[in-house]
Design an enzyme around this catalytic site. Structure first.
Site, PDB file in Angstrom:
ATOM      1  CG  HIS A  67      21.389  59.448  82.975  1.00  0.00           C
ATOM      2  ND1 HIS A  67      21.376  58.163  83.472  1.00  0.00           N
ATOM      3  CD2 HIS A  67      21.883  59.337  81.720  1.00  0.00           C
ATOM      4  CE1 HIS A  67      21.825  57.329  82.547  1.00  0.00           C
ATOM      5  NE2 HIS A  67      22.136  58.011  81.481  1.00  0.00           N
TER       6      HIS A  67
ATOM      7  CE  LYS B  14      28.963  54.312  80.409  1.00  0.00           C
ATOM      8  NZ  LYS B  14      28.175  54.291  79.120  1.00  0.00           N
ATOM      9  CB  SER B  15      24.211  52.727  86.869  1.00  0.00           C
ATOM     10  OG  SER B  15      24.992  53.775  87.394  1.00  0.00           O
ATOM     11  N   GLY B  16      24.079  50.736  83.914  1.00  0.00           N
ATOM     12  CA  GLY B  16      23.282  49.675  83.308  1.00  0.00           C
ATOM     13  C   GLY B  16      21.959  50.167  82.748  1.00  0.00           C
TER      14      GLY B  16
ATOM     15  NE  ARG C  75      34.536  49.896  80.187  1.00  0.00           N
ATOM     16  CZ  ARG C  75      35.332  49.332  81.090  1.00  0.00           C
ATOM     17  NH1 ARG C  75      36.594  49.100  80.803  1.00  0.00           N
ATOM     18  NH2 ARG C  75      34.879  49.018  82.298  1.00  0.00           N
TER      19      ARG C  75
ATOM     20  CG  PHE D  51      28.048  42.298  77.328  1.00  0.00           C
ATOM     21  CD1 PHE D  51      27.921  43.606  77.758  1.00  0.00           C
ATOM     22  CD2 PHE D  51      29.167  41.940  76.588  1.00  0.00           C
ATOM     23  CE1 PHE D  51      28.893  44.556  77.473  1.00  0.00           C
ATOM     24  CE2 PHE D  51      30.143  42.879  76.283  1.00  0.00           C
ATOM     25  CZ  PHE D  51      30.007  44.184  76.728  1.00  0.00           C
TER      26      PHE D  51
HETATM   27  P1  A3P Z   1      31.293  48.770  81.386  1.00  0.00           P
HETATM   28  O1  A3P Z   1      31.826  50.060  80.833  1.00  0.00           O
HETATM   29  O2  A3P Z   1      31.791  48.475  82.769  1.00  0.00           O
HETATM   30  O3  A3P Z   1      31.475  47.615  80.476  1.00  0.00           O
HETATM   31  P2  A3P Z   1      24.862  52.664  80.716  1.00  0.00           P
HETATM   32  O4  A3P Z   1      24.008  51.905  79.753  1.00  0.00           O
HETATM   33  O5  A3P Z   1      24.116  53.125  81.922  1.00  0.00           O
HETATM   34  O6  A3P Z   1      25.632  53.724  80.022  1.00  0.00           O
HETATM   35  O7  A3P Z   1      25.922  51.619  81.323  1.00  0.00           O
HETATM   36  C1  A3P Z   1      26.924  51.067  80.508  1.00  0.00           C
HETATM   37  C2  A3P Z   1      27.556  49.885  81.229  1.00  0.00           C
HETATM   38  O8  A3P Z   1      26.639  48.772  81.221  1.00  0.00           O
HETATM   39  C3  A3P Z   1      28.823  49.408  80.516  1.00  0.00           C
HETATM   40  O9  A3P Z   1      29.683  48.938  81.551  1.00  0.00           O
HETATM   41  C4  A3P Z   1      28.267  48.292  79.644  1.00  0.00           C
HETATM   42  O10 A3P Z   1      29.227  47.375  79.217  1.00  0.00           O
HETATM   43  C5  A3P Z   1      27.261  47.641  80.597  1.00  0.00           C
HETATM   44  N1  A3P Z   1      26.252  46.819  79.898  1.00  0.00           N
HETATM   45  C6  A3P Z   1      25.538  47.150  78.802  1.00  0.00           C
HETATM   46  N2  A3P Z   1      24.755  46.133  78.412  1.00  0.00           N
HETATM   47  C7  A3P Z   1      24.960  45.128  79.293  1.00  0.00           C
HETATM   48  C8  A3P Z   1      24.443  43.799  79.415  1.00  0.00           C
HETATM   49  N3  A3P Z   1      23.547  43.307  78.554  1.00  0.00           N
HETATM   50  N4  A3P Z   1      24.891  43.041  80.446  1.00  0.00           N
HETATM   51  C9  A3P Z   1      25.808  43.527  81.316  1.00  0.00           C
HETATM   52  N5  A3P Z   1      26.335  44.768  81.247  1.00  0.00           N
HETATM   53  C10 A3P Z   1      25.916  45.568  80.254  1.00  0.00           C
END
Ligand code: A3P
Length: 282
Positions: A100, A42-44, A245, A223
């Site tokens: 991860h 969940k870090s991007g 999300r 996004f």
């Molecule tokens: P949130 O749940 O805070 O929205 P991972 O890919 O490591 O699982 O991380 C998911 C997180 O990255 C989610 O955060 C998601 O919305 C965010 N995310 C995915 N694509 C993104 C983008 N293009 N720009 C910004 N955030 C993004």
């Protein structure tokens, strides 16, 4: 509550991370042309994976809506291709791997032992914790968490969520940030200065992008584009939208109470103090 996990060498991992797959991931032969993006969940990581694919393909997404997962090699997961050493060796270069794992369980021994280029992306832990709560609550196929937010925060602070302790994870990678084949990124920097961070990523993987290619990467990494694009939106996992999300900095405020913030900040400040690593929370 219920929460599915497996213990592997003292680390909490998802059930689909098997000992055999971890072993394969650690022992594959890597080359300087390979790239491995690493993160705590969940870090991007989906964002970074998308950027990496685009950077390595002159800003073009694959045709026919081929999903991102077919271009990423997630060795740790028993669900995904490739499954054998021969299959890994046969993949066309440049190969993009995803992990991860904390540094001591890294792909091919990590940046100190492998010639592969590593990129770690870290995000402020309060947003990670909230994003992870939503993700695990909505994903029967992963953790399938069905407890409260309060209990989730406790698990997170105790290092009992999948992939263990956030601080251990991030600090283990921060320690090796100076290796020549290593790049350390922060989610909040990508949000604030996408083009600046993109230049760092491209330089790290040895690619020079034309201004037009940069514009293509910017457009295809937003996004809204990623959320809608069949390439990146993980539609294969039912209609689950947990990978897209909100995509904002500071959404932890919707969940953390004042008391929870205080407790979290105490733990965080104490353990981060000497590291020199800081995050933006707003
Ligand atoms: P949130 O749940 O805070 O929205 P991972 O890919 O490591 O699982 O991380 C998911 C997180 O990255 C989610 O955060 C998601 O919305 C965010 N995310 C995915 N694509 C993104 C983008 N293009 N720009 C910004 N955030 C993004």
């Amino acid at each position: 509550h219920s929460y599915k996990y497996r213990m592997l060498e003292g680390l909490v991992v998802p059930p689909y991370v098997t000992p055999a797959r971890l072993n394969l991931s650690r022992t594959i032969a890597t080359q300087p042309a390979d790239v491995c993006h690493c993160s705590f969940p969940k870090s991007g990581s989906t964002w970074l994976a998308n950027i990496l694919y685009l950077v390595l393909h002159d800003g073009h997404e694959p045709g026919q809506g081929a999903p991102l997962r077919s271009h990423l090699h997630w060795m740790e997961s028993a669900w995904t291709y490739p499954r054998t050493r021969e299959q890994v060796d046969a993949l066309p270069s440049p190969r993009i791997f995803k992990s991860h794992m904390p540094h001591h369980m890294a792909l091919a021994g990590g940046p100190r032992q492998s010639p592969c280029r590593f990129i770690y992306i870290a995000r402020n832990p309060k947003d990670v914790c909230v994003s992870y709560y939503h993700f695990e609550s909505g994903s029967a196929w992963s953790g399938g968490y069905d407890g409260t937010w309060e209990h989730w925060l406790r698990l997170f602070m105790d290092g009992r969520v999948q992939r263990g302790d956030w601080l251990d994870h991030v600090l283990s990678w921060w320690e090796v940030r100076g290796e020549e084949n290593m790049l350390f990124l922060r989610y909040e920097d990508l949000k604030r200065d996408f083009r600046g961070q993109l230049a760092r990523i491209a330089a790290h993987v040895g690619v020079q992008l034309s201004p037009k290619a940069v514009d293509r990467v910017v457009a295809a990494s937003s996004f809204s584009h990623m959320r809608a694009a069949p390439f990146s939106n993980h539609k294969h996992i039912a209609d689950f939208q947990g990978f897209f999300r909100k995509g904002e900095v500071g959404s932890w405020r919707d969940r953390f109470t004042v008391a929870q913030t205080d407790a979290f900040d105490r733990l965080y400040t104490e353990r981060m103090a000497d590291s020199g690593l800081t995050f933006t929370f707003e």
